[in-house]
Design an enzyme around this catalytic site. Structure first.
Site, short mmCIF file in Angstrom:
data_model
loop_
_atom_site.label_atom_id
_atom_site.label_comp_id
_atom_site.label_asym_id
_atom_site.label_seq_id
_atom_site.Cartn_x
_atom_site.Cartn_y
_atom_site.Cartn_z
N ASP A 110 0.85 -1.21 0.00
CA ASP A 110 0.00 0.00 0.00
C ASP A 110 0.88 1.26 0.00
OD1 ASP A 110 -3.05 -0.89 1.17
OD2 ASP A 110 -1.41 -2.25 1.63
N GLU A 133 -5.66 7.21 -0.09
CA GLU A 133 -5.98 6.39 1.07
C GLU A 133 -4.85 6.38 2.10
OE1 GLU A 133 -7.20 2.33 0.36
OE2 GLU A 133 -7.55 2.05 2.49
N ASP A 174 -6.60 5.03 -4.90
CA ASP A 174 -6.54 3.85 -4.03
C ASP A 174 -5.33 3.04 -4.48
OD1 ASP A 174 -6.75 1.64 -2.49
OD2 ASP A 174 -8.92 1.44 -2.70
N LEU A 176 -3.97 0.40 -3.31
CA LEU A 176 -4.08 -1.07 -3.21
C LEU A 176 -5.46 -1.39 -2.67
CD1 LEU A 176 -1.38 -3.44 -1.61
CD2 LEU A 176 -3.74 -4.07 -2.08
N ASP A 177 -6.35 -1.76 -3.56
CA ASP A 177 -7.69 -2.14 -3.13
C ASP A 177 -7.69 -3.64 -2.88
OD1 ASP A 177 -10.48 -1.81 -2.67
OD2 ASP A 177 -10.90 -2.47 -4.71
N THR A 179 -6.79 -4.91 0.31
CA THR A 179 -5.61 -5.17 1.13
C THR A 179 -5.77 -6.45 1.96
OG1 THR A 179 -5.19 -2.80 1.26
CG2 THR A 179 -4.06 -4.16 2.88
N SER A 242 -19.09 -7.99 -0.66
CA SER A 242 -17.82 -8.04 0.07
C SER A 242 -17.66 -9.38 0.80
CB SER A 242 -17.80 -6.91 1.10
OG SER A 242 -16.71 -7.08 1.97
N GLY A 268 -12.39 -6.44 -2.73
CA GLY A 268 -12.07 -5.26 -3.54
C GLY A 268 -13.25 -4.67 -4.26
#
Ligand SMILES: Nc1ncnc2c1ncn2[C@@H]1O[C@H](COP(=O)(O)O)[C@@H](OP(=O)(O)O)[C@H]1O
Length: 359
Positions: A110, A133, A174, A176-177, A179, A242, A268
């Site tokens: 990230d 983020e 973003d 790193l979506d 994580t 999700s 994600g």
């Protein structure tokens, strides 16, 4: 008198020196411009949506150029994400807890992706507001110059520059979506994303999958390199939700669409938007709707919102409200994303989460 009997004319020496200075100026001007631009960072290195807006005299920016840089930033960030995952040294830690009590995770993937993406965009567009983020360390700046080349596929779709006032633009990154899934080595869910909003409306989005090197981009009223599928099942939709921040989403989906509905848990928000589209990537599952019921941040959803909008789809809160990509960094009302469906009819079908206690 010069050595070997060659006589230098003073005029020739002066012209030569001027030419040399010209070359030096040309070589260093881009570099210096980049360096100076970083002194006016506009407050974003603290991360989050806070920080001064772009200066009122920021002039205009070309959205087509912003798209080119956004694609490059998502790809460069993705390289960092992949490198860290392949090294197996993630330096995983928790930034705190979500409202529902889950760990809000962060890794070196990230942080390093964020650094690349932020500085690339900031160096190219010093006067625009960038909300990201992750925290950007002002003591660890990097000048990443953009070569000002717009890729052919973008030029083909968007023939002319699209100028807008710099002060009307908000960029959402973003780095790193997914994580959570990244830490579990579930690579297919991971994306890097950039979104550009103009006056709060999402106008261009980039979603990049670093592990399959697939990139989707689209600009509202501009063009796209991705399209909707030809058909969707509105009656018993496959619903992507999700897997790590689900809340009561399964109950809501089954209550609304019946027990025949298929629920696809996935990581994600970028991955889930791509599930609604015609994406050639083999690791990508397909769905008809994306529903989210818990709190979510704007950098997670803005790029997907822009892409859906550009392709004629919709992303709204569960009660059908458009999401404004300025101001606060989160949204409370859940998410409903659809394409080639009657979105408002879907909204009417959904229960009022406040009343049913499904939030
Ligand atoms: N209730 C919640 N609170 C905070 N962030 C949430 C959230 N629900 C989802 N998100 C964030 O939205 C993104 C997609 O979530 P999900 O995979 O659960 O659908 C993830 O972003 P990051 O991975 O960028 O942190 C996740 O952390």
């Amino acid at each position: 008198m010069a050595p070997m009997g060659i006589r230098l004319s003073p005029l020739g020496v002066a012209v030569f020196c001027l030419l040399g200075l010209g070359v030096l100026y040309h070589l260093y001007s881009g570099f210096l411009a980049g360096r100076f631009s970083l002194f006016g960072l506009g407050g974003e290195p603290g991360g989050g949506a806070a920080g001064p807006a772009a200066s009122a005299d920021g002039g205009t920016v070309d959205l087509r150029e912003m798209l080119a840089v956004s694609v490059l930033a998502a790809v460069r960030g993705g390289e960092e994400v992949r490198r860290v995952r392949e090294s197996n040294v993630l330096h995983e830690k928790s930034k705190g807890k979500t409202r529902e009590g889950a760990d809000d995770k962060m890794t070196s993937g990230d942080v390093l992706s964020n650094r690349k993406m932020f500085y690339l965009l900031k160096t190219a567009f010093p006067s625009v507001q960038i909300n990201t983020e992750e925290h950007v360390d002002a003591a660890d700046q990097e000048v990443i110059l953009w070569d000002r080349k717009i890729p052919e596929d973008i030029l083909k779709e968007i023939a002319t520059p699209q100028e807008v006032p710099a002060e009307s633009v908000t960029v959402w990154i973003d780095p790193l979506d997914a994580t959570q899934e990244y830490t579990e080595d579930l690579r297919k869910y991971v994306t890097t994303m950039v979104c550009v909003a103009v006056n709060g409306k999402p106008v261009l989005g980039v979603i990049h999958k670093p592990f399959s090197e697939y990139t989707a981009w689209a600009m509202v009223d501009g063009g796209a390199n991705v399209k909707a599928r030809t058909s969707y099942n509105e009656k018993t939709p496959r619903i992507v939700v999700s897997r790590s921040h689900s809340g009561m989403v399964k109950q809501v989906a089954l209550q609304t669409f019946g027990n025949q509905t298929t629920i696809i848990p996935a990581g994600g928000a970028g991955y889930k938007v791509l599930a609604l589209l015609d994406v050639p990537d083999k690791s990508q599952e397909k769905a008809d709707l994306y529903i989210h019921v818990t709190y979510i941040k704007k950098w997670d959803i803005c790029a997907g919102n822009a892409i859906l909008k550009a392709l004629g789809g919709h992303m709204t809160t569960l009660s059908g409200e458009e999401i404004s990509y300025t101001g606060s960094d989160g949204i409370e009302g859940g998410l409903l994303a659809s394409i080639r469906m009657n979105h408002q009819a879907l909204v009417r079908k959904l229960p009022d989460l406040e009343k049913t206690g499904h939030k």
